[in-house]
Design a protein around this motif. Sequence first.
Motif, PDB file in Angstrom:
ATOM      1  N   VAL A  95       0.829  -1.196   0.000  1.00  0.00           N
ATOM      2  CA  VAL A  95       0.000   0.000   0.000  1.00  0.00           C
ATOM      3  C   VAL A  95       0.869   1.254   0.000  1.00  0.00           C
ATOM      4  N   ASN A  96       1.955   1.233   0.746  1.00  0.00           N
ATOM      5  CA  ASN A  96       2.842   2.389   0.831  1.00  0.00           C
ATOM      6  C   ASN A  96       3.850   2.451  -0.316  1.00  0.00           C
ATOM      7  N   GLY A  97       3.825   1.466  -1.186  1.00  0.00           N
ATOM      8  CA  GLY A  97       4.691   1.456  -2.354  1.00  0.00           C
ATOM      9  C   GLY A  97       6.137   1.110  -2.050  1.00  0.00           C
ATOM     10  N   GLU A  98       6.368   0.448  -0.972  1.00  0.00           N
ATOM     11  CA  GLU A  98       7.744   0.077  -0.604  1.00  0.00           C
ATOM     12  C   GLU A  98       8.197  -1.181  -1.320  1.00  0.00           C
ATOM     13  N   ILE A  99       7.258  -1.915  -1.883  1.00  0.00           N
ATOM     14  CA  ILE A  99       7.644  -3.161  -2.575  1.00  0.00           C
ATOM     15  C   ILE A  99       7.539  -2.940  -4.049  1.00  0.00           C
TER      16      ILE A  99
END
Length: 99
Positions: A95-99
């Motif tokens: 969701v936070n775009g870290e992956i």
Amino acid sequence: MKIRKRYTPQEKVKILREHLDENRSVAEICKTYRIHPNQFYRWKKELFEKAPELFTSQKDHRQAEKKLETLEKQLADRNEIIAELLQENLKLKKVNGEI
């Protein structure tokens, strides 16, 4: 080449009894059964190391089994919780775009 003689547990007990009950010398027993004295002493050591288990009451065994079951259940519960937390962590990272 010599083929090694394998003794059954019953035979080992019989040999050890001859030494303990009949007071036969280790050398005499080893010569009779063609075993090395080190082997004889290993069997004797193993017998006395495991002897206390024979005198442990059934109640003690049941308590130990119950405790083991409880610990295994707790471990399974922890593994489930860890798996859930890992999944939530992965979702949050996506969701936070870290992956």
